[in-house]
Structure formats: structure tokens, C-alpha cells
Design a protein around this motif. Sequence first.
Motif: not given
Length: 294
Positions: A14-15, A19, A44, A47, A49, A62-65, A76
Amino acid sequence: MPMPRRLISFDWALKRLLRSKAHFGILEGFLSELLQDDIQILEILDSESGRDTPLEKLNRVDLRARNQHGEIILIEVQYERQFDYLQRILHSSARTVVDNLPKGAPYEDIVKVISVSILYFDFGQGEDYVYHGATRFIGLHRQDELQLSDKQRELYQCDQAHQLFPEYYLIKVNQFDDIARDPLDQWIYFLKNEEIQSDFTARGLQQAKDELDVLKLPEPERRAYERYQDDLHQQASMVQSSYGVGRMQGLKEGRRMERERIARSLLDVITDDVILAEKTGLSLDDIQRLRGAG
């Protein structure tokens, strides 16, 4: 039977990898199996973060899509225990709702938010390892669920009232028993063990198996990944050490309080302070202090 190849952990993916649009298929597979829908990731988003402290960046990812339905999916990964975690995900989803409603726009334009939490710590009480939360309106007298009208269904393009509100998925990874009963379990097996068995068929897992191989990482990236894993182990050891010290101090204080309770009950029975100190394991000063307080 050959050993499964070592794969990159999902949080690291994810990091650093997921993405990228080239790897959307992995993320789409996971979300499709979890949400039981054919999910397509369109983009994406930024984030949270970037606003975190270094410790928070280590303990969570965390990632937002945004998907093809216009919904925003928050993913998360959390490692360390956080007692107010439910309020945390409520805050994240509420902020996402507010941030994505343009100024002056009608409420019908509010974005649907789906929060997915992958938890590597003991969280709450319950026997399951996947929990789903949604807002439902139930009649107090007839126990029926409030439904949308025909016009509301046409306006909102959904069938149920709960579909208008944020939904939450909590995956308690450590509680999974390593028995893959369905495609979602296959994903959770990977989340827990960083391995994909040869007979797994869940959407996205084959691509994950091909593209998340540690050995395929460039040397600098592999070293960074290994440092990240070492940091996680170090952080877990620090937390465990702090807990152990606190527990030992608590036990010691508890034993002392019990000895003082016994000594107080014997103050009138044993008048010799030296003998009373020997019987209770307290010091002579402690016994004299208790007599003075009495």
C-alpha cells in the motif's frame, strides 16, 4: 510441495506499489472479494499519512481510492493497539464526507464512504475475524427497517437507506485461524502470513503472487523493505517491554497493598512492631507508619 514464495506485506504494498495504476488489479481483487462487487479503482487520492508523526507512519498505513461508482474507499492498516480506534475511523469517514462536498452543493452530492480497517492487534470482543458496520433505521414498535421511497431510490441510485451512509469493515487478522474457506479467507491468509498458496483463486491474488515477490524488488527497495520490517519488530518489542514493566510494577504494588491490609488488621493483635513486620514482610518503618496513621 514447494514452499510458497515470500511476498511483500500488504501494508508495504500500500505504501509503495499499489498506488500505481499498473498494480490496481491487486487492490481491486481484494476489495471485490471483501465487498462482493466488481470493484474498479479509478484513482488514488491524497492520503492522510503526510500529516502523521513518524511513529504513526510506522504503526499505520492508509490509502484512499475512488471506485467506478464514485465512492471513496478508505483502507487503513493498523499495528498497535488504539482503544479509541472506532472514533478514529468515524472521524476519518466524516472528514472525507465533508471534504468532498463542494461549497454550496446540495446534500444529495455527499459522497459514499467505505472504510476498510486491517487490524493486527486485539480489538474489541467477538469471535469473528471480519465485521461489517452500517447505519440502519429500525422501528421501535414494529421492528421494521426504514426503506427509501421510489423517488429517493431514483434520486440516490441505490435501494437501501444504509447505502447512503458510511460503511465500515474491520478485519481482525490475528484472529483468523489460517483455514481458507472462501476467496475472502484466501486474502486474509495472505494478509496474515504474507504467503499465497498454489490453489488460491481469489481475484487479485495471482497478480499479487507475480508482482509482490520480495526477490523481484530492486536491491535498494528490498533493503528499505527489510528495514521497515525490522522497525515493526523493534516497535512491537518496545510496546511489549513497556507493558511488561508496567505489569510487574502493578503486581508489586498490589502485593504491597495486600500486606498493608493484613498488617492493619493485626495492629491490635500483635503489639510488637518487629514481630508484625516479620509476619507481613513489611519494613519496621512501614509498620510504624501504619500505627501512626491509625
